[in-house]
Design an enzyme around this catalytic site. Structure first.
Site, short mmCIF file in Angstrom:
data_model
loop_
_atom_site.label_atom_id
_atom_site.label_comp_id
_atom_site.label_asym_id
_atom_site.label_seq_id
_atom_site.Cartn_x
_atom_site.Cartn_y
_atom_site.Cartn_z
N HIS A 40 0.85 -1.21 0.00
CA HIS A 40 0.00 0.00 0.00
C HIS A 40 0.89 1.25 0.00
O HIS A 40 0.92 2.02 0.96
CB HIS A 40 -0.90 -0.04 1.23
N ASP B 187 -10.15 6.05 -6.62
CA ASP B 187 -9.95 4.77 -5.93
C ASP B 187 -10.26 3.65 -6.92
O ASP B 187 -11.42 3.28 -7.09
CB ASP B 187 -10.88 4.70 -4.69
N GLU C 42 -0.39 1.09 -5.68
CA GLU C 42 -0.33 -0.07 -4.78
C GLU C 42 -0.30 -1.37 -5.57
O GLU C 42 -1.34 -1.87 -6.00
CB GLU C 42 -1.57 -0.05 -3.86
O1 LIG Z 1 -7.99 3.75 5.54
P1 LIG Z 1 -7.31 2.46 5.10
O2 LIG Z 1 -7.91 1.23 5.70
O3 LIG Z 1 -5.82 2.55 5.30
O4 LIG Z 1 -7.55 2.37 3.54
C1 LIG Z 1 -7.15 3.39 2.70
C2 LIG Z 1 -7.53 3.09 1.25
O5 LIG Z 1 -6.77 1.99 0.80
C3 LIG Z 1 -6.89 1.76 -0.59
O6 LIG Z 1 -6.06 0.70 -0.94
C4 LIG Z 1 -8.31 1.41 -0.93
O7 LIG Z 1 -8.45 1.24 -2.32
C5 LIG Z 1 -9.24 2.51 -0.44
O8 LIG Z 1 -10.60 2.12 -0.66
C6 LIG Z 1 -9.01 2.79 1.03
O9 LIG Z 1 -9.81 3.90 1.42
#
Ligand SMILES: O=P(O)(O)OC[C@H]1O[C@@H](O)[C@H](O)[C@@H](O)[C@@H]1O
Length: 295
Positions: free
Chosen positions: A157, A201, A262
């Site tokens: 991520h 997204d 990601e």
């Molecule tokens: O707030 P988190 O759980 O770290 O996620 C952040 C984002 O992560 C991304 O990978 C998703 O596609 C999004 O939908 C999400 O909002």
């Protein structure tokens, strides 16, 4: 060249590059080249193990997002790897400088891990971080150490640092199949380049790993992202309202300065039988040439 274990973090240093990894989540929280930060990490990110880090490179396993699939439905978004404290295994190579971390049920955050198939899956994850003067590689090895098969998603991520999202584009995605998580629609990407002017997204699915992804700002390549065994690419920027609603996203203007690219395997689950292993690598590197690849 050095690797220092500070207790809560591990810091790798070369004469002109540095990377800092928090043991919680084995999260890369900073990567600098000649003192310039390459990633984006929120100034309000929790680094005390109370919640996953907002920024850097959180590790997503065994589920991306939320899933209603059997064995995954009770897991929180993005699983438990990012909210477990990993074991530091030490320096495994000096040239290029590489360190490893491990996670198994023994170290995993029990509360969250137990929600994956009732905590019935034995596994070993080995995460390697390799630092070179102008690149950062993160590699994951997943091994099924159980007597039965199980399934998982993997995703890096990665929050890339940029100067201004509205001056930024991502290339080499036209023609790819995209699932827009906001529109809840699947379509073929028609845009010659991905640009940003609102919350974004999207999951680009099964993008050939021959395709390099370049983040280009005002005509200059600021990041190259190479993928090995990571067919899917999530492209995310929360923009104003979404980042405004995230307590750990600061400064609120920070959405201008970050873009999540990601790489993962999320379009379906990878199944591992007993004794099987799966591995994948993300490499982010510098380099000036724009490379356009056809469909
Ligand atoms: O707030 P988190 O759980 O770290 O996620 C952040 C984002 O992560 C991304 O990978 C998703 O596609 C999004 O939908 C999400 O909002």
């Amino acid at each position: 060249m050095s690797a220092e274990d500070t207790g809560s973090t591990v810091v790798l240093s070369l004469p002109s590059a540095k990377v800092e990894i928090l043991k919680y989540g084995a999260t890369v929280i900073s990567w600098t080249i000649a003192g310039k930060e390459q990633l984006w990490t929120s100034t309000a990110a929790k680094l005390d193990g109370s919640k996953p880090v907002r920024g850097g490179i959180p590790l997503v396993f065994p589920v991306f997002g939320k899933s209603s699939a059997e064995g995954f439905a009770d897991l929180p978004q993005h699983g438990f790897a990012r909210n477990s404290t990993w074991e530091f295994l030490g320096v495994t190579k000096s040239e290029p400088l590489t360190v490893q971390f491990a996670l198994s049920p023994a170290e995993a955050n029990k509360e969250v891990y137990s929600k994956w198939d009732n905590g019935d899956n034995d596994f070993t994850l080995i995460f390697s971080v390799e630092l070179k003067p102008d690149s950062l590689s993160t590699k994951i090895e997943v091994e099924n150490t159980d007597k039965h098969a199980w399934k998982f998603n993997w995703l890096f991520h990665t929050y890339l640092g940029i100067n201004e999202i509205e001056d930024t584009l991502v290339n080499n995605l036209p023609g790819e199949t995209c699932y827009d998580q906001l529109l809840k629609e699947t379509y073929e990407e028609k845009a010659p380049a991905i640009t940003f002017s609102e919350e974004t997204d999207r999951i680009y699915k099964e993008v050939s790993t021959e395709k390099l992804l370049q983040v280009i700002e005002l005509g200059k390549v600021v990041h190259n992202v190479r993928r090995e065994n990571l067919p899917d690419v999530v492209v995310w920027n929360p923009w104003i309202a979404k980042s405004g609603g995230m307590g750990d996203f600061e400064p609120k203007s920070g959405y201008h300065n970050m873009l999540c690219i990601e790489p993962g395997h999320v379009h379906d689950f990878v199944e591992l039988k007993p004794g099987e292993k799966w591995e994948a690598t993300q490499t982010i590197y510098k380099g000036d040439d724009i490379k356009l690849q056809s469909i």
